[in-house]
Design a protein around this motif. Structure first.
Motif, mmCIF file in Angstrom:
data_model
loop_
_atom_site.group_PDB
_atom_site.id
_atom_site.type_symbol
_atom_site.label_atom_id
_atom_site.label_comp_id
_atom_site.label_asym_id
_atom_site.label_seq_id
_atom_site.Cartn_x
_atom_site.Cartn_y
_atom_site.Cartn_z
ATOM 1 N N THR A 83 0.862 -1.177 0.000
ATOM 2 C CA THR A 83 0.000 0.000 0.000
ATOM 3 C C THR A 83 0.899 1.228 0.000
ATOM 4 O O THR A 83 1.999 1.194 0.556
ATOM 5 C CB THR A 83 -0.935 0.024 1.223
ATOM 6 O OG1 THR A 83 -1.895 1.076 1.083
ATOM 7 C CG2 THR A 83 -0.186 0.192 2.531
ATOM 8 N N TYR A 84 0.448 2.261 -0.652
ATOM 9 C CA TYR A 84 1.232 3.489 -0.728
ATOM 10 C C TYR A 84 1.123 4.293 0.561
ATOM 11 O O TYR A 84 0.031 4.435 1.118
ATOM 12 C CB TYR A 84 0.753 4.362 -1.888
ATOM 13 C CG TYR A 84 1.156 3.847 -3.233
ATOM 14 C CD1 TYR A 84 2.429 4.108 -3.738
ATOM 15 C CD2 TYR A 84 0.282 3.099 -4.000
ATOM 16 C CE1 TYR A 84 2.807 3.635 -4.982
ATOM 17 C CE2 TYR A 84 0.654 2.615 -5.249
ATOM 18 C CZ TYR A 84 1.921 2.887 -5.723
ATOM 19 O OH TYR A 84 2.295 2.420 -6.949
ATOM 20 N N LEU A 85 2.243 4.837 0.997
ATOM 21 C CA LEU A 85 2.246 5.870 2.025
ATOM 22 C C LEU A 85 2.255 7.177 1.241
ATOM 23 O O LEU A 85 3.245 7.525 0.600
ATOM 24 C CB LEU A 85 3.480 5.744 2.923
ATOM 25 C CG LEU A 85 3.599 4.428 3.685
ATOM 26 C CD1 LEU A 85 4.833 4.429 4.561
ATOM 27 C CD2 LEU A 85 2.347 4.129 4.498
ATOM 28 N N ALA A 86 1.141 7.862 1.239
ATOM 29 C CA ALA A 86 0.949 9.010 0.353
ATOM 30 C C ALA A 86 0.150 10.105 1.056
ATOM 31 O O ALA A 86 -0.125 10.007 2.245
ATOM 32 C CB ALA A 86 0.221 8.549 -0.912
ATOM 33 N N GLY A 87 -0.221 11.115 0.294
ATOM 34 C CA GLY A 87 -1.067 12.184 0.795
ATOM 35 C C GLY A 87 -0.382 13.526 0.914
ATOM 36 O O GLY A 87 -1.037 14.541 1.122
ATOM 37 N N GLY A 88 0.936 13.551 0.797
ATOM 38 C CA GLY A 88 1.676 14.807 0.887
ATOM 39 C C GLY A 88 2.251 15.041 2.270
ATOM 40 O O GLY A 88 1.657 14.664 3.275
ATOM 41 N N VAL A 89 3.414 15.685 2.299
ATOM 42 C CA VAL A 89 4.111 15.896 3.567
ATOM 43 C C VAL A 89 3.733 17.199 4.253
ATOM 44 O O VAL A 89 3.980 17.362 5.441
ATOM 45 C CB VAL A 89 5.645 15.840 3.389
ATOM 46 C CG1 VAL A 89 6.084 14.467 2.955
ATOM 47 C CG2 VAL A 89 6.140 16.917 2.430
ATOM 48 N N ASN A 90 3.135 18.114 3.543
ATOM 49 C CA ASN A 90 2.791 19.408 4.128
ATOM 50 C C ASN A 90 1.328 19.769 3.846
ATOM 51 O O ASN A 90 0.974 20.925 3.676
ATOM 52 C CB ASN A 90 3.730 20.503 3.604
ATOM 53 C CG ASN A 90 3.773 20.572 2.090
ATOM 54 O OD1 ASN A 90 3.028 19.879 1.412
ATOM 55 N ND2 ASN A 90 4.648 21.408 1.563
ATOM 56 N N THR A 91 0.485 18.762 3.818
ATOM 57 C CA THR A 91 -0.927 18.950 3.463
ATOM 58 C C THR A 91 -1.884 18.714 4.632
ATOM 59 O O THR A 91 -3.084 18.932 4.492
ATOM 60 C CB THR A 91 -1.316 17.966 2.347
ATOM 61 O OG1 THR A 91 -1.148 16.628 2.840
ATOM 62 C CG2 THR A 91 -0.480 18.184 1.100
ATOM 63 N N LEU A 92 -1.353 18.202 5.733
ATOM 64 C CA LEU A 92 -2.157 17.816 6.902
ATOM 65 C C LEU A 92 -3.096 16.649 6.603
ATOM 66 O O LEU A 92 -4.022 16.382 7.373
ATOM 67 C CB LEU A 92 -2.945 19.010 7.461
ATOM 68 C CG LEU A 92 -2.100 20.213 7.891
ATOM 69 C CD1 LEU A 92 -2.994 21.349 8.375
ATOM 70 C CD2 LEU A 92 -1.102 19.814 8.973
ATOM 71 N N SER A 93 -2.872 15.946 5.485
ATOM 72 C CA SER A 93 -3.703 14.779 5.157
ATOM 73 C C SER A 93 -2.851 13.617 4.661
ATOM 74 O O SER A 93 -3.344 12.749 3.944
ATOM 75 C CB SER A 93 -4.764 15.150 4.124
ATOM 76 O OG SER A 93 -4.146 15.612 2.937
ATOM 77 N N GLY A 94 -1.583 13.587 5.046
ATOM 78 C CA GLY A 94 -0.695 12.498 4.655
ATOM 79 C C GLY A 94 -1.044 11.205 5.367
ATOM 80 O O GLY A 94 -1.843 11.180 6.316
ATOM 81 N N TRP A 95 -0.430 10.120 4.945
ATOM 82 C CA TRP A 95 -0.744 8.785 5.456
ATOM 83 C C TRP A 95 -0.676 8.699 6.976
ATOM 84 O O TRP A 95 -1.414 7.919 7.588
ATOM 85 C CB TRP A 95 0.188 7.741 4.832
ATOM 86 C CG TRP A 95 1.604 7.862 5.333
ATOM 87 C CD1 TRP A 95 2.602 8.606 4.780
ATOM 88 C CD2 TRP A 95 2.149 7.248 6.482
ATOM 89 N NE1 TRP A 95 3.742 8.501 5.526
ATOM 90 C CE2 TRP A 95 3.497 7.660 6.584
ATOM 91 C CE3 TRP A 95 1.656 6.386 7.457
ATOM 92 C CZ2 TRP A 95 4.346 7.252 7.608
ATOM 93 C CZ3 TRP A 95 2.492 5.965 8.478
ATOM 94 C CH2 TRP A 95 3.817 6.391 8.549
ATOM 95 N N GLU A 96 0.198 9.468 7.576
ATOM 96 C CA GLU A 96 0.339 9.373 9.034
ATOM 97 C C GLU A 96 -0.893 9.877 9.775
ATOM 98 O O GLU A 96 -1.057 9.617 10.966
ATOM 99 C CB GLU A 96 1.607 10.090 9.507
ATOM 100 C CG GLU A 96 1.669 11.562 9.242
ATOM 101 C CD GLU A 96 2.117 11.923 7.836
ATOM 102 O OE1 GLU A 96 2.127 13.129 7.551
ATOM 103 O OE2 GLU A 96 2.456 11.055 7.009
#
Length: 116
Positions: free
Chosen positions: A40-53
């Motif tokens: 599965t991809y860890l995605a969503g962007g690092v500075n978007t507040l909606s990343g995988w974490e």
């Protein structure tokens, strides 16, 4: 000197896996195919507040849940880290231009390395 004679990854044959979201595990386990890898991809962007974490709580639990479910079913989890394209500002008319703009943005890259 002790040398581990057991390979960590199978080397005697070609193994297969597939992209498999957390809610799709039952299909994979009942397919009858001897899958080895589940990704599965860890995605969503690092500075978007909606990343995988942010996808589960606490932060980062998404990967933990995925690893635990994979292990419980005999699969090796794989996580492509695909964060650059979705990060801001991502300027350009196509994917390579958007990646290039982020690679040349010091704020985006600082966030990328901090996130990784």
């Amino acid at each position: 000197m002790h040398i581990n004679s057991r390979p960590l990854i199978p080397s005697t044959r070609l193994e297969f896996g597939l992209a498999n979201g957390p809610s799709d595990l039952s299909w994979m386990t009942t397919s009858g195919v001897p899958w080895k890898y589940r990704y599965t991809y860890l995605a969503g962007g690092v500075n978007t507040l909606s990343g995988w974490e942010t996808w589960n709580s606490p932060a980062g639990a998404y990967a933990t849940y995925y690893m635990d479910a994979s292990k419980a079913n005999g699969y090796v989890p794989v996580f492509p880290y695909y964060e650059l394209l979705q990060s801001s500002p991502s300027l350009g008319s196509n994917e390579s231009d958007r990646d290039f703009s982020n690679l040349n943005n010091t704020g985006t890259m600082a966030a990328y390395y901090a996130n990784f």
